[in-house]
Design a protein around this motif. Sequence first.
Motif, PDB file in Angstrom:
ATOM      1  N   GLY A 196      45.429  43.466  74.488  1.00 30.84           N
ATOM      2  CA  GLY A 196      45.717  42.180  73.951  1.00 30.84           C
ATOM      3  C   GLY A 196      44.928  41.277  74.913  1.00 30.84           C
ATOM      4  N   VAL A 197      43.784  41.592  75.586  1.00 26.74           N
ATOM      5  CA  VAL A 197      42.871  40.945  76.123  1.00 26.74           C
ATOM      6  C   VAL A 197      41.838  40.337  75.402  1.00 26.74           C
ATOM      7  N   THR A 198      41.806  38.980  75.112  1.00 28.37           N
ATOM      8  CA  THR A 198      40.721  38.249  74.303  1.00 28.37           C
ATOM      9  C   THR A 198      39.469  37.904  75.249  1.00 28.37           C
ATOM     10  N   GLN A 199      39.807  37.588  76.472  1.00 31.09           N
ATOM     11  CA  GLN A 199      38.792  37.057  77.459  1.00 31.09           C
ATOM     12  C   GLN A 199      38.940  37.490  78.770  1.00 31.09           C
ATOM     13  N   VAL A 200      38.108  37.904  79.769  1.00 37.47           N
ATOM     14  CA  VAL A 200      37.970  38.102  81.113  1.00 37.47           C
ATOM     15  C   VAL A 200      37.039  37.217  81.879  1.00 37.47           C
ATOM     16  N   HIS A 201      37.436  36.851  83.148  1.00 36.51           N
ATOM     17  CA  HIS A 201      36.946  36.315  83.945  1.00 36.51           C
ATOM     18  C   HIS A 201      36.317  37.298  85.033  1.00 36.51           C
ATOM     19  N   ASP A 202      35.223  37.809  84.905  1.00 37.81           N
ATOM     20  CA  ASP A 202      34.557  38.783  85.557  1.00 37.81           C
ATOM     21  C   ASP A 202      34.152  38.487  86.888  1.00 37.81           C
ATOM     22  N   MET A 203      34.743  39.182  88.160  1.00 38.57           N
ATOM     23  CA  MET A 203      34.248  38.770  89.365  1.00 38.57           C
ATOM     24  C   MET A 203      33.193  39.679  89.892  1.00 38.57           C
ATOM     25  N   GLY A 204      32.040  39.489  89.455  1.00 38.58           N
ATOM     26  CA  GLY A 204      30.915  40.351  89.433  1.00 38.58           C
ATOM     27  C   GLY A 204      30.725  40.358  90.965  1.00 38.58           C
ATOM     28  N   TYR A 205      30.120  41.500  91.606  1.00 41.38           N
ATOM     29  CA  TYR A 205      29.946  41.635  92.995  1.00 41.38           C
ATOM     30  C   TYR A 205      28.228  41.353  92.749  1.00 41.38           C
ATOM     31  N   ASP A 206      27.545  41.324  91.868  1.00 41.15           N
ATOM     32  CA  ASP A 206      26.135  41.243  91.877  1.00 41.15           C
ATOM     33  C   ASP A 206      25.739  40.550  90.518  1.00 41.15           C
ATOM     34  N   TRP A 207      24.751  40.640  90.066  1.00 41.36           N
ATOM     35  CA  TRP A 207      24.106  40.005  88.707  1.00 41.36           C
ATOM     36  C   TRP A 207      24.068  41.081  87.767  1.00 41.36           C
ATOM     37  N   ARG A 208      24.567  42.359  87.985  1.00 40.98           N
ATOM     38  CA  ARG A 208      24.265  43.517  86.928  1.00 40.98           C
ATOM     39  C   ARG A 208      25.516  43.119  85.664  1.00 40.98           C
ATOM     40  N   SER A 209      26.660  42.932  86.068  1.00 42.04           N
ATOM     41  CA  SER A 209      27.529  42.805  85.083  1.00 42.04           C
ATOM     42  C   SER A 209      27.129  41.694  84.032  1.00 42.04           C
ATOM     43  N   LEU A 210      26.830  40.549  84.458  1.00 38.19           N
ATOM     44  CA  LEU A 210      26.328  39.169  83.768  1.00 38.19           C
ATOM     45  C   LEU A 210      25.057  39.606  83.017  1.00 38.19           C
ATOM     46  N   GLU A 211      23.979  40.521  83.456  1.00 38.58           N
ATOM     47  CA  GLU A 211      22.845  40.864  82.783  1.00 38.58           C
ATOM     48  C   GLU A 211      23.103  41.779  81.571  1.00 38.58           C
ATOM     49  N   THR A 212      24.155  42.803  81.954  1.00 36.04           N
ATOM     50  CA  THR A 212      24.656  43.723  80.948  1.00 36.04           C
ATOM     51  C   THR A 212      25.305  43.002  79.570  1.00 36.04           C
ATOM     52  N   PHE A 213      26.370  41.900  80.165  1.00 35.15           N
ATOM     53  CA  PHE A 213      26.906  41.103  78.969  1.00 35.15           C
ATOM     54  C   PHE A 213      25.829  40.297  78.346  1.00 35.15           C
ATOM     55  N   ARG A 214      24.941  39.819  78.596  1.00 36.40           N
ATOM     56  CA  ARG A 214      23.820  39.001  78.078  1.00 36.40           C
ATOM     57  C   ARG A 214      22.918  39.956  77.068  1.00 36.40           C
ATOM     58  N   ARG A 215      22.659  41.295  77.613  1.00 38.95           N
ATOM     59  CA  ARG A 215      22.202  42.118  76.644  1.00 38.95           C
ATOM     60  C   ARG A 215      23.038  42.575  75.546  1.00 38.95           C
ATOM     61  N   LEU A 216      24.143  42.824  75.671  1.00 42.40           N
ATOM     62  CA  LEU A 216      25.234  43.220  74.599  1.00 42.40           C
ATOM     63  C   LEU A 216      25.325  41.903  73.628  1.00 42.40           C
ATOM     64  N   ARG A 217      25.210  40.799  74.142  1.00 40.55           N
ATOM     65  CA  ARG A 217      25.386  39.630  73.382  1.00 40.55           C
ATOM     66  C   ARG A 217      24.184  39.485  72.456  1.00 40.55           C
ATOM     67  N   GLU A 218      23.119  39.739  72.970  1.00 33.58           N
ATOM     68  CA  GLU A 218      21.708  39.621  72.162  1.00 33.58           C
ATOM     69  C   GLU A 218      21.888  40.646  70.901  1.00 33.58           C
ATOM     70  N   LYS A 219      22.471  42.070  71.411  1.00 37.18           N
ATOM     71  CA  LYS A 219      22.636  43.023  70.246  1.00 37.18           C
ATOM     72  C   LYS A 219      23.850  42.569  69.427  1.00 37.18           C
ATOM     73  N   ASP A 220      24.426  41.376  69.628  1.00 33.40           N
ATOM     74  CA  ASP A 220      25.841  41.102  69.045  1.00 33.40           C
ATOM     75  C   ASP A 220      26.954  42.264  69.221  1.00 33.40           C
ATOM     76  N   GLU A 221      26.836  42.857  70.269  1.00 30.97           N
ATOM     77  CA  GLU A 221      27.973  43.875  70.723  1.00 30.97           C
ATOM     78  C   GLU A 221      28.921  43.635  71.601  1.00 30.97           C
ATOM     79  N   MET A 222      29.382  42.315  71.755  1.00 27.39           N
ATOM     80  CA  MET A 222      30.435  41.664  72.337  1.00 27.39           C
ATOM     81  C   MET A 222      31.806  41.812  71.690  1.00 27.39           C
ATOM     82  N   SER A 223      32.833  42.584  72.316  1.00 20.95           N
ATOM     83  CA  SER A 223      34.050  42.666  71.552  1.00 20.95           C
ATOM     84  C   SER A 223      35.288  41.928  72.453  1.00 20.95           C
ATOM     85  N   ILE A 224      34.810  41.093  73.560  1.00 24.45           N
ATOM     86  CA  ILE A 224      35.541  40.273  74.267  1.00 24.45           C
ATOM     87  C   ILE A 224      34.900  39.139  74.531  1.00 24.45           C
TER      88      ILE A 224
END
Length: 557
Positions: A245-273
């Motif tokens: 039932g989670v529709t959004q997370v606030h991701d407390m990244g330790y580095d930039w890799r999470s953000l970069e990964t999510f941006r690539r997934l967004r570009e491929k239209d593969e975000m599901s939250i």
Amino acid sequence: MRFSKTIRRVGTATILAATMGGASLAAEVADRVFTGGVVWTGNSDSADAEAIAVKDGRILAVGCDADMSAFIGPDTVTILLDGHFVVPGMIDNHVHFEMGSVGLTQVQLRDAATPEEFSRRIGAAAKGMPEGAWVLEGSWDHELWGGTLPDRKWIDGLTGDVPVAVSRLDGHMILANSAALKLAGVTDDTPDPAGGVIVRDEDGRATGVLKDNAMALVVGAVPPLSDQGMEEIFKGGMAHAVSHGVTQVHDMGYDWRSLETFRRLREKDEMSIRVYAFTPLDDWETLADYVAENGRGDEWIRWGGLKGFVDGSLGSTTAWFYEPYADAPETSGFPIADMAVLEGDVLGAAEAGLHVTVHAIGYQANDKLLDAFERVQDKVARDDLRFRIEHAQHLTADAIPRFAELGVIASMHPYHLIDDGRWAEKRLGKERLKGTYAIGSVMRAGAHVTFGSDWSVAPLEPLQGIYAAVTRRTTDGKNPQGWIPDEKISVLEALKAYTQENAYAGYQEDKLGRLNAGYLADFVVLSDNLFEIDPVAIKDVRVLRTVIGGEDHYLGK
Ligand SMILES: [Zn+2]
């Protein structure tokens, strides 16, 4: 005019039946209409609607079933909710998405209750590892076997050359085996880094346990996943989130890799939250440049938030108190940050228009951070700072009202209290339990209080968090009336903390956190009405459907 004004203002007791004549003339046709539910829109103190019409990812109307006919055209799909309970999409204010998602693929140690079982599972995981891969995460809990820290000699014979670096469930300690220490170049003689501890036995031998800043010595030697590997692992993490039932997370990244990964997934239209990604506070200048160049994202992946640390954790005796720990009298915990540097970073980030949150657990950590936030607020002419304190776990009587006074958001994690409540008294002593997970007090003082899991420290399950905040029943079953019961809150308050308060904590209260016409169509269908069942049963409520942007991202049973 898109909708009648009265439809926009669903809420306060009146459901809009009487106004529908006018609305139907202006109404648009919905893509989907959900009817026959018991809907809490977030605008009143109980369920206040039955049906939701969605179009193009947004809510077209909310109201009673009879209102919906105005929005149904030949292509509209009608979905029957069968009397189930609907809440706005639940937002988790604090996850470690990479850690949690990797953990889903790794050894599971959270319920390993003896040193033998702990070691057996790690040995079994090591046997299945491909060449060069590490056994990681795990979420072990040494309190389950009485609090003795693990030792690499427990697992060396079972793991051989396979490197192991498994973390305690709070993420503030790891146990490394000898193979991992060797790869990382850590020996008995390696000095403790600032803000970290290499645990040694009485003979000076490094036991393999590394605390806080010392963890990086070993974690830095773990070969990074490929971009594609990260994306696959994140997809697993997102599927896990929506199933709870989670529709959004606030991701407390330790580095930039999470953000970069999510941006690539967004570009491929593969975000599901939806994701609000935080990057490290000490790197705020990089984020300021990044925002200048890239903006701040879109409705699926946003950035512009920064996360810093004052101290460690209670479980690792690294949370910063005024007095020594009752069961570790040699320490009162310590700041893992240089407080002057931290305050300079907060000021710089605030002046650059960024959003700051900082982790603080112990009394002293919270007091000092509130002081720093107050000084920065006096200097920066912004009324939208929305500084947050992550955890705000142990608060002095003076600290509690300051959240409301300063407008600092208390970002709290209720599952921790039913977990830590098993052993916190041993660590703090009875007197110091006052102000511990003081959720009720901070709310009553008028602050914005928001909830999350701190996944993978705790399960990524808002229903478990609501259960924890409302019942305060520790996981060992020893506090049936609640641990520190004065701090219990209502189901309504807990739901608000997971929805509208989290929308506020992410600058999205004008589009998320409630079910209003024009808002993004994020909502969750639950098996039971949380306002009506025994609070103890909340932990057994099932997620039946998770809708994000009007589309089903999860269907359960
Ligand atoms: Zn955390």
